[in-house]
Structure formats: C-alpha cells, structure tokens
Design a protein around this motif. Structure first.
Motif, PDB file in Angstrom:
ATOM      1  N   ARG A 170     -71.621  43.867  70.691  1.00 16.45           N
ATOM      2  CA  ARG A 170     -72.493  43.122  69.786  1.00 16.45           C
ATOM      3  C   ARG A 170     -73.408  44.069  69.020  1.00 16.45           C
ATOM      4  N   LEU A 171     -73.903  45.082  69.697  1.00 14.19           N
ATOM      5  CA  LEU A 171     -74.791  46.026  69.032  1.00 14.19           C
ATOM      6  C   LEU A 171     -74.079  46.783  67.913  1.00 14.19           C
ATOM      7  N   SER A 172     -72.755  46.935  68.047  1.00 18.56           N
ATOM      8  CA  SER A 172     -72.005  47.644  67.011  1.00 18.56           C
ATOM      9  C   SER A 172     -71.599  46.730  65.874  1.00 18.56           C
ATOM     10  N   GLY A 173     -72.024  45.478  65.920  1.00 13.55           N
ATOM     11  CA  GLY A 173     -71.695  44.540  64.856  1.00 13.55           C
ATOM     12  C   GLY A 173     -70.288  44.000  64.948  1.00 13.55           C
ATOM     13  N   GLY A 174     -69.736  43.949  66.163  1.00 16.22           N
ATOM     14  CA  GLY A 174     -68.414  43.374  66.323  1.00 16.22           C
ATOM     15  C   GLY A 174     -67.303  44.278  65.847  1.00 16.22           C
ATOM     16  N   GLY A 175     -67.571  45.556  65.671  1.00 17.61           N
ATOM     17  CA  GLY A 175     -66.531  46.471  65.259  1.00 17.61           C
ATOM     18  C   GLY A 175     -66.089  46.284  63.827  1.00 17.61           C
ATOM     19  N   ALA A 176     -66.885  45.605  63.035  1.00 18.88           N
ATOM     20  CA  ALA A 176     -66.451  45.245  61.691  1.00 18.88           C
ATOM     21  C   ALA A 176     -66.132  46.459  60.840  1.00 18.88           C
ATOM     22  N   ALA A 177     -66.895  47.528  60.996  1.00 16.72           N
ATOM     23  CA  ALA A 177     -66.694  48.672  60.120  1.00 16.72           C
ATOM     24  C   ALA A 177     -65.425  49.444  60.455  1.00 16.72           C
ATOM     25  N   ALA A 178     -64.896  49.281  61.668  1.00 15.44           N
ATOM     26  CA  ALA A 178     -63.761  50.070  62.099  1.00 15.44           C
ATOM     27  C   ALA A 178     -62.432  49.355  61.905  1.00 15.44           C
ATOM     28  N   GLU A 179     -62.431  48.110  61.516  1.00 17.84           N
ATOM     29  CA  GLU A 179     -61.207  47.332  61.439  1.00 17.84           C
ATOM     30  C   GLU A 179     -60.861  47.027  59.989  1.00 17.84           C
ATOM     31  N   PRO A 180     -59.541  47.058  59.661  1.00 17.83           N
ATOM     32  CA  PRO A 180     -59.149  46.720  58.290  1.00 17.83           C
ATOM     33  C   PRO A 180     -59.466  45.278  57.941  1.00 17.83           C
ATOM     34  N   VAL A 181     -59.354  44.385  58.921  1.00 19.93           N
ATOM     35  CA  VAL A 181     -59.775  42.997  58.749  1.00 19.93           C
ATOM     36  C   VAL A 181     -60.955  42.782  59.689  1.00 19.93           C
ATOM     37  N   PRO A 182     -62.155  42.559  59.194  1.00 21.26           N
ATOM     38  CA  PRO A 182     -63.332  42.524  60.071  1.00 21.26           C
ATOM     39  C   PRO A 182     -63.294  41.363  61.048  1.00 21.26           C
ATOM     40  N   ALA A 183     -63.873  41.616  62.241  1.00 21.10           N
ATOM     41  CA  ALA A 183     -64.004  40.538  63.211  1.00 21.10           C
ATOM     42  C   ALA A 183     -64.962  39.471  62.693  1.00 21.10           C
ATOM     43  N   LEU A 184     -66.000  39.914  62.005  1.00 25.77           N
ATOM     44  CA  LEU A 184     -66.976  38.993  61.432  1.00 25.77           C
ATOM     45  C   LEU A 184     -66.593  38.743  59.977  1.00 25.77           C
ATOM     46  N   VAL A 185     -66.024  37.557  59.714  1.00 27.62           N
ATOM     47  CA  VAL A 185     -65.430  37.291  58.403  1.00 27.62           C
ATOM     48  C   VAL A 185     -66.444  36.781  57.377  1.00 27.62           C
ATOM     49  N   ALA A 186     -67.621  36.407  57.820  1.00 24.82           N
ATOM     50  CA  ALA A 186     -68.717  36.040  56.925  1.00 24.82           C
ATOM     51  C   ALA A 186     -70.019  36.322  57.668  1.00 24.82           C
ATOM     52  N   ASP A 187     -70.960  36.936  56.990  1.00 24.64           N
ATOM     53  CA  ASP A 187     -72.194  37.339  57.668  1.00 24.64           C
ATOM     54  C   ASP A 187     -73.409  37.082  56.778  1.00 24.64           C
ATOM     55  N   ASP A 188     -74.061  35.944  57.018  1.00 21.19           N
ATOM     56  CA  ASP A 188     -75.287  35.582  56.312  1.00 21.19           C
ATOM     57  C   ASP A 188     -76.509  35.777  57.212  1.00 21.19           C
ATOM     58  N   SER A 189     -76.443  36.752  58.108  1.00 18.26           N
ATOM     59  CA  SER A 189     -77.518  36.890  59.086  1.00 18.26           C
ATOM     60  C   SER A 189     -78.863  37.206  58.422  1.00 18.26           C
ATOM     61  N   ASP A 190     -78.864  37.971  57.339  1.00 18.34           N
ATOM     62  CA  ASP A 190     -80.132  38.244  56.653  1.00 18.34           C
ATOM     63  C   ASP A 190     -80.779  36.952  56.155  1.00 18.34           C
ATOM     64  N   ALA A 191     -79.935  36.049  55.639  1.00 20.58           N
ATOM     65  CA  ALA A 191     -80.452  34.759  55.185  1.00 20.58           C
ATOM     66  C   ALA A 191     -80.983  33.939  56.354  1.00 20.58           C
ATOM     67  N   LEU A 192     -80.331  34.043  57.499  1.00 18.02           N
ATOM     68  CA  LEU A 192     -80.802  33.323  58.691  1.00 18.02           C
ATOM     69  C   LEU A 192     -82.214  33.767  59.055  1.00 18.02           C
ATOM     70  N   TRP A 193     -82.420  35.083  59.152  1.00 15.23           N
ATOM     71  CA  TRP A 193     -83.743  35.565  59.538  1.00 15.23           C
ATOM     72  C   TRP A 193     -84.800  35.160  58.510  1.00 15.23           C
ATOM     73  N   SER A 194     -84.428  35.129  57.243  1.00 10.64           N
ATOM     74  CA  SER A 194     -85.401  34.815  56.192  1.00 10.64           C
ATOM     75  C   SER A 194     -85.887  33.381  56.263  1.00 10.64           C
ATOM     76  N   LEU A 195     -85.138  32.503  56.930  1.00 12.33           N
ATOM     77  CA  LEU A 195     -85.516  31.097  57.008  1.00 12.33           C
ATOM     78  C   LEU A 195     -86.523  30.811  58.114  1.00 12.33           C
ATOM     79  N   LEU A 196     -86.750  31.775  58.986  1.00 14.77           N
ATOM     80  CA  LEU A 196     -87.752  31.576  60.030  1.00 14.77           C
ATOM     81  C   LEU A 196     -89.124  31.881  59.446  1.00 14.77           C
ATOM     82  N   PRO A 197     -90.058  30.933  59.508  1.00 19.11           N
ATOM     83  CA  PRO A 197     -91.361  31.100  58.848  1.00 19.11           C
ATOM     84  C   PRO A 197     -92.086  32.352  59.326  1.00 19.11           C
ATOM     85  N   SER A 198     -92.748  33.026  58.400  1.00 18.21           N
ATOM     86  CA  SER A 198     -93.457  34.260  58.743  1.00 18.21           C
ATOM     87  C   SER A 198     -94.611  34.013  59.708  1.00 18.21           C
TER      88      SER A 198
END
Length: 391
Positions: A170-198
């Motif tokens: 998990r810390l490596s991001g699911g190996g996405a950078a090392a695979e020709p087809v990423p394990a994580l096929v869509a990643d809106d995690s930045d948007a998720l964090w932004s929705l939590l009120p400051s």
C-alpha cells in the motif's frame, strides 16, 4: 424509483458470464458451506436443501405471509419478480434476495433456537483471527515515523485493498509505477482529501463493505482521521443482518474493535480511540434496512437520503456498494463517474477493488490497455482497484 435507464441492467441470463456463474455455481456452493458450518437440525437441513434445489434452477418464491419484512420486499419489487427465473431478473436483486432466503432457511429471523445466529460467523472469525491479521496490525508501528500525509495515504490504500496486499504494498501505491497496466486504474485521492473540511468539523459517513480483515483497515482509516482532526464525527453504515457472506454487521464491528483493543502497539491505541469514540458518540454505527436492499442508491429512501446529505463526505467501500452507487448496468467503462453518481446527496468517494463487470470513469487509454493486457477478466479478478470522487 430510478429514472429511465441509460444502459441495460445486468442480468444473470447469459451462460458463461460472471453473473451467471455467481447464480449457478457460487450460490449453491454457499448453501453447502453454510450447511456444513453448523450442526443444524433436520428442519434447517430440509430448508437448506430446498433452497439449494431452487436457487440454481428454480423460480423466485415469495416470502411467507408472516415475514417481518414482507411489506418492505414488496415495495422493493418482490411481486414483479416472483415466479420468474433467478437468471431473468436484475442480478443485483437476485443476489440480494438469495441471501434473504438463506437467512430464512437457517432460521435467522426465528422464532426458534437459531434466531439471530449469523450463518457466516465462522468464516468471518477465521479471517479476523488469521496470523496475517496480526502481521498487518504490527506493521502499523512502522508508520509512526512517517509524515502525516504518507500515513494517511497508507491507511487509505489499506482501506482500498483490504486483505489483498500488505502495508508495504500500500505504501508503494499498489505497484502502479512498475506495471504496464496499473493496479490502480483511477486515482482521485487528492480530491478525496480536499473534501475533508480544514477545520475538522465535518461528518464522514463510511458505507462499509466486508467484515474481518477488510473492516479492520476501514476502522483504522476512521481512527486516523479522528485522531488527526480531519473529521469531527464519523458514521459507519453496516448491514442490518448477515449478507453477502462477509458483509459487516454491528456484531462484526464489535469483533473488529475487540481485535484491535487486544492487539499491541499502535493498533491497540487506535482500538482504544475508536472504543471511546463509540462511547461518546463521535463514532456511531447505523444499520438502515435499505443497506441490505436490492436496489441502487438512486432509490435511497427519504430518511437515509436526508441523513447522508449532511455529510462532508461519504466514502462508499467495496464492489457491491459500487454497483449500488453507480447502478448495476452495462455502462461503457468511460461513462463519467460524476454523471452516474449525480443522484447521491453528498460528496462521495468510491474505494473499490474490481470484482464484477460494472465500471465507470476510466479513460479510453486505460480501458484499452486493460483489455489488451488481460481481456475481460480485469473487471472481475480483484487485481485492480479505483478511487473515484464526485465533489
């Protein structure tokens, strides 16, 4: 009910398809496993044998006139499906009703000595007590020295993947950078964090998926957000009764919290935090009847819709809940996620490992790469996942 469909509803009537295999093979296998897991009496054995004969080749039968939830299931479409083949009605409805009938067969709703006995409990406890669970909890201690953002990312991926991978993966991001087809096929995690009120004053709703080793990382993510002040309150939505073999109920939440409290190190601290949060109402558990319903979330009842509308963010966990969120239809994979979730009453994030055909929100390039590398099995094999957000 939902608006006029824009894509065909998924049925189980196509031999060789994934839905057909679930109805023809998985459901009978589940009946047999449940039959062998408990020393049921002859009455229960006869009821399970009757369900076994019916669920693969028979027609949908009505609930008993005395069933406590007969009116509810009637409102959910029971009358329209009674007498029809399990394969010729919406697959989501077929699956849900199968589990309702299985609970009838084992006497879960009583009255009688088997009332309230979860037929899936042995499987859930075996997973929760597995050595791998202890190893996962021990790995939490390795997060303590990491920056807060990396801790949050690891715990988010832990919740996403459940028991599919260890914390290092998990810390490596699911190996996405090392695979020709990423394990994580869509990643809106930045948007998720932004929705939590400051100011950390918002409410997080988490619609849980599975019990055991998959519920534990969900609870750890909630504990982290509460501890760090990213949310002021959390509501955990679970099933009102045993469902889909491993779906979490209130009893499963208690089992998972007990496992955390009895652990060592950081895991025990998170367990104590959550235990106290439940005691003071900072963390609450909800088990609305609709949570075990056979309909998509577009058909949320008014009370549940109003409740979810107050959330700063609702996190929808798992494959089944994703199907209910976007609608269990044959959407083109590039259908915008925002379009099929526009009905949802609050900002929503889906954390889902792909284990069924329906998927939305992919880029054309991602879909083409997946098809070329794996054919259709990328949709159902559980080796790919997604984080999708609609603000």
């Amino acid at each position: 009910m939902s608006a006029t469909p824009t894509a065909p509803v998924i049925l189980g009537d196509e031999p060789g398809s994934f839905p057909h295999s679930v109805l023809a093979e998985r459901h009978p296998a589940i009946v047999r496993q449940v039959r062998d897991a408990f020393p049921y009496d002859p009455t229960r054995h006869r009821a399970l044998d009757a369900l076994l004969a019916n669920c693969a080749d028979g027609a949908v039968e009505p609930l008993a006139a005395t069933a406590h939830d007969r009116d509810l299931w009637s409102a959910w479409g029971l009358g329209a499906h009674t007498g029809r083949s399990w394969y010729d009605i919406p697959w989501l409805w077929s699956e849900s009703y199968f589990y309702r009938r299985l609970l009838d067969a084992v006497g879960y709703f009583g009255p009688g000595p088997w009332q309230g006995i979860d037929p899936f409990r042995p499987f859930k406890l075996a997973e929760l007590d597995a050595p791998e669970t202890g190893e996962e909890l021990a790995a939490l201690d390795g997060l303590a020295d990491l920056p807060a953002a990396e801790q949050a990312r690891a715990l988010l991926h832990g919740s996403l993947w459940g028991n599919r991978a260890d914390l290092g993966f998990r810390l490596s991001g699911g190996g996405a950078a090392a695979e020709p087809v990423p394990a994580l096929v869509a990643d809106d995690s930045d948007a998720l964090w932004s929705l939590l009120p400051s100011d950390g004053a918002g409410t997080l709703c988490l619609i849980a998926d599975n019990a055991g080793r998959e519920l534990v990382p969900d609870l750890l993510l909630v504990a982290h957000l509460l501890e760090r002040g990213r949310v002021g309150r959390a509501v955990l939505h679970v099933k009102p009764y045993p469902y889909y073999v491993s779906d979490a109920t209130t009893a499963d939440v208690v089992d998972a919290l007990t496992r955390l409290v009895r652990a060592e190190g950081r895991a025990a601290g998170y367990g104590s935090l959550l235990w106290s949060a439940m005691a003071d109402g900072t963390l609450t558990v909800r088990a609305h009847p609709f949570s075990a319903g056979p309909l998509p979330y577009a058909d949320l009842p008014a009370d549940l819709r109003a409740e979810l509308a107050t959330a700063a963010l609702t996190v929808v966990k798992g494959d089944l809940n994703y199907r209910r969120l976007v609608g269990d239809r044959r959407w083109p994979a590039t259908t915008p996620f925002a379009d099929v979730t526009a009905h949802f009453p609050s900002p929503v994030a889906a954390l889902r490992t792909l284990k069924s055909d329906v998927v939305t929100g992919l880029t054309p390039a991602t879909e083409a790469a997946l098809d070329a590398a794996e054919g259709p099995r990328w949709r159902t094999g559980g080796t790919h996942a997604l984080i999708q957000v609609r603000p």
